[in-house]
Scaffold this motif. Structure first.
Motif, PDB file in Angstrom:
ATOM      1  N   GLU A 333       0.835  -1.211   0.000  1.00 20.12           N
ATOM      2  CA  GLU A 333       0.000   0.000   0.000  1.00 20.12           C
ATOM      3  C   GLU A 333       0.866   1.257   0.000  1.00 20.12           C
ATOM      4  O   GLU A 333       0.569   2.241  -0.675  1.00 20.12           O
ATOM      5  CB  GLU A 333      -0.962  -0.024   1.203  1.00 20.12           C
ATOM      6  N   GLN A 334       1.976   1.193   0.760  1.00 23.38           N
ATOM      7  CA  GLN A 334       2.898   2.348   0.779  1.00 23.38           C
ATOM      8  C   GLN A 334       3.463   2.588  -0.627  1.00 23.38           C
ATOM      9  O   GLN A 334       3.506   3.713  -1.113  1.00 23.38           O
ATOM     10  CB  GLN A 334       4.025   2.083   1.778  1.00 23.38           C
ATOM     11  N   ASP A 335       3.881   1.507  -1.297  1.00 29.87           N
ATOM     12  CA  ASP A 335       4.458   1.649  -2.644  1.00 29.87           C
ATOM     13  C   ASP A 335       3.422   2.232  -3.611  1.00 29.87           C
ATOM     14  O   ASP A 335       3.722   3.138  -4.395  1.00 29.87           O
ATOM     15  CB  ASP A 335       4.935   0.285  -3.167  1.00 29.87           C
ATOM     16  N   LEU A 336       2.201   1.692  -3.551  1.00 32.95           N
ATOM     17  CA  LEU A 336       1.154   2.167  -4.466  1.00 32.95           C
ATOM     18  C   LEU A 336       0.812   3.625  -4.188  1.00 32.95           C
ATOM     19  O   LEU A 336       0.541   4.408  -5.112  1.00 32.95           O
ATOM     20  CB  LEU A 336      -0.094   1.280  -4.345  1.00 32.95           C
ATOM     21  N   SER A 337       0.848   3.992  -2.906  1.00 29.44           N
ATOM     22  CA  SER A 337       0.507   5.382  -2.608  1.00 29.44           C
ATOM     23  C   SER A 337       1.580   6.310  -3.195  1.00 29.44           C
ATOM     24  O   SER A 337       1.267   7.400  -3.697  1.00 29.44           O
ATOM     25  CB  SER A 337       0.298   5.596  -1.115  1.00 29.44           C
ATOM     26  N   TYR A 338       2.856   5.890  -3.194  1.00 25.65           N
ATOM     27  CA  TYR A 338       3.897   6.732  -3.805  1.00 25.65           C
ATOM     28  C   TYR A 338       3.744   6.780  -5.328  1.00 25.65           C
ATOM     29  O   TYR A 338       4.084   7.794  -5.960  1.00 25.65           O
ATOM     30  CB  TYR A 338       5.296   6.262  -3.404  1.00 25.65           C
ATOM     31  N   ILE A 339       3.225   5.704  -5.927  1.00 19.03           N
ATOM     32  CA  ILE A 339       2.974   5.750  -7.377  1.00 19.03           C
ATOM     33  C   ILE A 339       1.881   6.797  -7.663  1.00 19.03           C
ATOM     34  O   ILE A 339       1.995   7.610  -8.592  1.00 19.03           O
ATOM     35  CB  ILE A 339       2.602   4.343  -7.897  1.00 19.03           C
ATOM     36  N   ASP A 340       0.856   6.824  -6.827  1.00 20.85           N
ATOM     37  CA  ASP A 340      -0.186   7.853  -6.977  1.00 20.85           C
ATOM     38  C   ASP A 340       0.400   9.245  -6.788  1.00 20.85           C
ATOM     39  O   ASP A 340       0.081  10.183  -7.534  1.00 20.85           O
ATOM     40  CB  ASP A 340      -1.287   7.653  -5.923  1.00 20.85           C
ATOM     41  N   ILE A 341       1.249   9.370  -5.772  1.00 16.10           N
ATOM     42  CA  ILE A 341       1.847  10.690  -5.492  1.00 16.10           C
ATOM     43  C   ILE A 341       2.670  11.149  -6.698  1.00 16.10           C
ATOM     44  O   ILE A 341       2.562  12.300  -7.140  1.00 16.10           O
ATOM     45  CB  ILE A 341       2.723  10.608  -4.212  1.00 16.10           C
TER      46      ILE A 341
END
Ligand SMILES: NC(=O)C1=CN([C@@H]2O[C@H](COP(=O)(O)OP(=O)(O)OC[C@H]3O[C@@H](n4cnc5c(N)ncnc54)[C@H](OP(=O)(O)O)[C@@H]3O)[C@@H](O)[C@H]2O)C=CC1
Ligand SMILES: O=C(O)CCC(=O)C(=O)O
Length: 481
Positions: A333-341
């Motif tokens: 989830e942390q990785d995906l949130s950085y992709i969104d960012i």
């Protein structure tokens, strides 16, 4: 091994049932339960600390041959069982099998190295400024040490803390990461049969908030060596310093990989793929920001995009897998949130960006690369700890060096260049603890110092003979005639 086998704590030379147990789950296949691992309660943590204290007087003055032999035995067994332990590591953490066997081999070599260090401890013998007096400077064991380790190197990081601690005469209480207790337990089981007296080594599994914090707060612990996040590391430092316990922290990185116009393009691409994506990017030494000079920038972006098409994401134990899963749902989830960012900040997605479906249910993420990034973006400044990287274009070497150093971290930094002039200048002026020339930022040797500057590390270096700075205290004896 039965799926529900239980694995206990090791305290004072005995295997002690946990106050509770938790399941260790394979991130490549969520239906695969590796085992149920004990969770220590506070009473068990204190029992482990007391056992270590009781064992310390005899162990700290024990013969160096006995210490050498026990450490060497641990190293030999790890190396002999590297395939089996590598499989366990790949199963619990998600590194590919070759990477996992490599990590196990590193752990075995570390024990062998520190077996040798027992025989090499030296001091100084000097004349005093006073006639008829001489001075002896010797090193003694620090005491009882608490070792708190992260999930991303389940056997090598415990090994590079335990082996020097024991070699220099300390007693140990190890708390491994709750996500990956399997390798730590296997290591404890090997140590339990290697000839160390009861209480010299203890294993207490469980959460950081309970077990880790109890170690940090205990006045009977003389030093804490920690690897993990910056937030937890800083809390630990405050607690230790306030009670004058020694503390050593290895924390995050935002490691730059500089690519200059004169770099060998093929080599630059290979080392960048290694730096950013191997071990699923879950290394504190991984690079997640490529700083690329204008003359090679477009060719580098295109070559990376093409090379990334051939990276195979899959089950850690499947032949041909280049990148295994992310370690946990929270990390995914942390990785995906950085992709969104990255997307919302305006960076251009060049490759990846989404989860990958495999034959088994696991935390699979495509290696992800952004281009057209700015140095001010969060994806350029914050540690992501997954297979997510970005490219920033700069005018020239001077701008690249300035950007590489413009970070709160300072663990590892790499440069790809065929110019001796720039390589030498970068080695001298990089503000990182470890500098790599035409090599990935990740992947270090076990016999030389490891550690960073600025926000990445605190206290003395780990590994190699530099490890003695943390695990020993210096005594100066003046001897008259
Ligand atoms: N520099 C590195 O090598 C690593 C960096 N990280 C970074 O940290 C982030 C979070 O990872 P995470 O595993 O949660 O890192 P943490 O810092 O939370 O965990 C590292 C170790 O510290 C323990 N711990 C947690 N809280 C405390 C506490 N209050 N007192 C004492 N010990 C404690 C953990 O226990 P437990 O997990 O069992 O609760 C674990 O054994 C990652 O996304 C990454 O950015 C992570 C791993 C390694
Ligand atoms: O890159 C390496 O070999 C070591 C990395 C490491 O220690 C870490 O990620 O915690």
């Amino acid at each position: 091994m039965s799926a529900t086998q239980r694995f206990d704590n090791y305290i004072g030379g005995q295997w002690i049932a946990g106050a509770d147990y938790s399941a260790n789950i394979n991130p490549s296949d969520l239906s695969d339960v590796i085992g149920e691992y004990a969770k220590a309660d506070l009473a068990q943590v204190h029992a482990a600390i007391d056992a270590a204290r009781d064992a310390f007087p005899a162990w700290s003055t024990s013969g160096i041959q006995a210490r050498h032999d026990a450490l060497d035995k641990v190293g030999s067994e790890i190396l002999a069982r590297r395939d089996e332990l590598g499989t366990l590591l790949a199963r619990e953490e998600g590194k590919t099998l070759p990477e996992a066997i490599g990590e196990v081999t590193r752990a075995g070599n570390i024990f062998k190295f520190f077996a040798g260090e027992c025989l090499r401890l030296s001091g100084d013998y000097l004349p005093s400024v006073r006639p008829g007096v001489h001075v002896e400077v010797t090193r003694e064991a620090l005491g009882v040490v608490g070792l708190i380790t992260p999930w991303n190197f389940p056997i090598a990081i415990p090994a590079w803390k335990i082996a020097p601690a024991l070699a220099y005469g300390n007693c140990v209480v190890l708390k491994p990461a709750d996500l990956v207790p399997g390798c730590a337990w296997a290591l404890a089981e090997i140590i339990s049969r290697a000839g160390f007296p009861a209480g010299v080594f203890n294993l207490v599994m469980g959460s950081g908030r309970v077990v880790g914090d109890a170690l940090v707060q205990s006045p009977k612990i003389d030093g804490i060596s920690f690897t993990g996040s910056v937030g937890v590391g800083r809390q630990i430092a405050v607690s230790c310093v306030s009670r004058q316990a020694k503390v050593q922290l290895e924390m995050g990185g935002k490691n730059p990989q500089v690519i200059l116009d004169d770099a060998d393009l093929k080599q630059a691409v290979e080392l960048s793929v290694q730096s950013a994506f191997y071990s699923t990017g879950q290394r504190c030494t991984a690079s997640s920001r490529f700083i690329v000079t204008a003359g090679i920038h477009d060719r580098f972006v295109a070559a990376m995009a093409e090379r990334m098409q051939s990276i195979k994401v899959g089950h850690a134990l499947s032949a041909g897998t280049d990148i295994g899963p992310v370690v946990s749902r929270a990390q995914l989830e942390q990785d995906l949130s950085y992709i969104d960012i990255g997307q919302s900040e305006g960076a251009r997605l060049v490759s990846g960006g989404a989860v990958v479906t495999c034959d088994t249910e696991g935390y699979f993420l495509a290696p992800t690369l952004f281009a057209d990034s700015e140095a001010s973006m969060r994806i350029s400044r914050e540690e992501i700890f997954g297979p997510v990287a970005n490219i920033v274009r700069v005018a020239d070497y001077d701008a690249a060096l300035a950007m590489a150093n413009d970070t709160e971290f300072g663990l590892s930094a790499g440069i790809a260049t065929t110019s001796l002039k720039y390589a030498n200048h970068f080695k001298r002026h990089s503000q990182a603890g470890m500098v790599m020339v035409n090599l990935p930022t990740a992947g270090v040797d076990y016999h030389v110092p490891f550690g960073g500057r600025k926000g990445s590390s605190y206290g003395s270096r780990e590994q190699g003979r530099y490890a003695q700075e943390f695990y020993t205290v210096v005594k100066t004896a003046y001897v008259g005639s």
